[in-house]
Design an enzyme around this catalytic site. Sequence first.
Site: not given
Length: 254
Positions: A51, A53, A112, A160, A181, A214-215
């Site tokens: 990603e 970001k 995103k 998501e 997530n 994710e995350s």
Amino acid sequence: MRPDLSRVPGVLGEIARKRASEVAPYPLPEPPSVPSFKEALLRPGLSLIAEVKKQSPSAGVIREVDPVEAALAYARGGARAVSVLTEPHRFGGSLLDLKRVREAVDLPLLRKDFVVDPFMLEEARAFGASAALLIVALLGELTGAYLEEARRLGLEALVEVHTERELEIALEAGAEILGINNRDLATLQINLETAPRLGRLAREWGFGGVLVAESGYARREELKALEGLFDAVLVGTSLMRSPNLEEALRQLVG
């Protein structure tokens, strides 16, 4: 066809309401041809979505970076796809970032953002995304309608979820690429047990599509819990904090 955002709590609700207030349709460029997001994630092993970001509500300013330089480093490091933040206020992104990355790399791109209006899907396709993020916590029962609209536009969707109820909605909507997530988007808290738990549940409930965690992932050993269950993992903050993006990605994927 907009969701009722007054019901969405916390930081997620704030960002989504701001994004909704800014949507104003305008003439879009002709969409470029794009590679398949889904096919890239289904290649052998755990695929990495890297990603771009610059900042986030949980981490603040992470790094001032040229999105193109970051995406090229990710491509060299072995990323299967690149996620590009286009939310400007809390994440420092833009559609121009997406457009420039599309022109620079041939990997599939994920837009995103906090999609709360169908026009945002048209934008994603026009500016070169292979896929867009659809957050069930925002869209609720409209998830299926947004998924249908994405398909009509030739756009894939990463749907998501964070809870069992959201998982039910995503599966009922016909999600083919399911993102789980670990971060609660209302409180911003992370629990790395969320993705494996809901991932197993999705498979038990008959989900045969692509699973994406994710995350919160920063080290290779943290990815062990995903092997054999997930097809892909999305990593942003920990990569962006590394001095050498390409080397950080190589270490993560092995």
